[in-house]
Design a protein around this motif. Sequence first.
Motif, short mmCIF file in Angstrom:
data_model
loop_
_atom_site.label_atom_id
_atom_site.label_comp_id
_atom_site.label_asym_id
_atom_site.label_seq_id
_atom_site.Cartn_x
_atom_site.Cartn_y
_atom_site.Cartn_z
N VAL A 105 -3.40 -8.57 -4.37
CA VAL A 105 -2.20 -7.78 -4.68
C VAL A 105 -1.34 -8.62 -5.63
N VAL A 106 -1.25 -8.19 -6.88
CA VAL A 106 -0.46 -8.91 -7.88
C VAL A 106 1.02 -8.57 -7.72
N ARG A 107 1.31 -7.28 -7.52
CA ARG A 107 2.69 -6.84 -7.34
C ARG A 107 2.70 -5.63 -6.43
N SER A 108 3.60 -5.62 -5.46
CA SER A 108 3.74 -4.48 -4.57
C SER A 108 5.02 -3.73 -4.89
N GLY A 109 5.11 -2.51 -4.40
CA GLY A 109 6.27 -1.70 -4.68
C GLY A 109 5.89 -0.38 -5.31
#
Length: 298
Positions: free
Chosen positions: A27-31
């Motif tokens: 997961v590089v970036r969550s949201g």
Amino acid sequence: VSTNGGRTFSVRSRRALRDLSTVKLLVVRSGPRTVLLVGAAFGGVDGERLTGIRRSLDGGYTWTTVAGTAGRVMGMWKAPGRRRDIYAAVEDNLLFTTNGDIDDWKLGTRILRSRDGGRSWVQTGARVPGGVGGDAELNLSPHNPSRLLFNTGDSIYRSGDSGTTWTRVLRATVNRTVSHPTRPGHVVAASDTGIWTSDDGGRKWARANTGLKATWAEQLIPTGNQGRVYALGSFDVSRLAVSDNRGASWTLRRQTLTGRVVADPAAADTLVGVGFEGLARTIDAGRRWTPIAKNLDA
């Protein structure tokens, strides 16, 4: 994918990743705009082997190949404090002669780096020699971005120039390494010969088995406490040991655990582990355990 803390899951990539049988997910970036990377280890249709790194910008609905690789992707890691810097380890086990024939099977690993969150990739430099037993591990220093430690399973290789060159610094069957979050240069390693520590960023290593009656260490569990680290392995009658001096010496906990253990990052005395009857929890650094979930199916 789960959006409610793991209570329920939904399938998002039934078709996009159907040709892959073994993957590594990062997961590089969550949201709202979740960015995911998948590294293919093995896969294929009708015997064809497919490998490479794929990227999703919509939480896993659609995927784009961002790096094609000739070997399996053994792992991907985000650099501490540098969210757009990502590394990947790729198996490279063929050496060709100048006429194109296979000269010999020689194992090695290429380290790839991305500076833009996985959009593009380059090889860092020389291969790490030797094969990798099990899962690869790349230890990225939280203090020095140029220092990398690559664990091949039977050795630790060190790079002080961001992966351009590599030197073997420890020959042992290593299962896990952990860098100290605030003490630059301090690294702890768990191996089949016990615990090793380094105070110079992995250049030199010393055994640290004081307090351990048997010395096969499988897992290291760091905590929010700067001195506290736990080790899981086969230590006489115990599977758990605790150190309050950064791994220099250890105290055994008389608790038999059968699986993984995780620590509460906000409470160094609190652990959750897998035992014979399910999940158990301790709030006193492993002295006493309370069952919290029994008869769980594997």
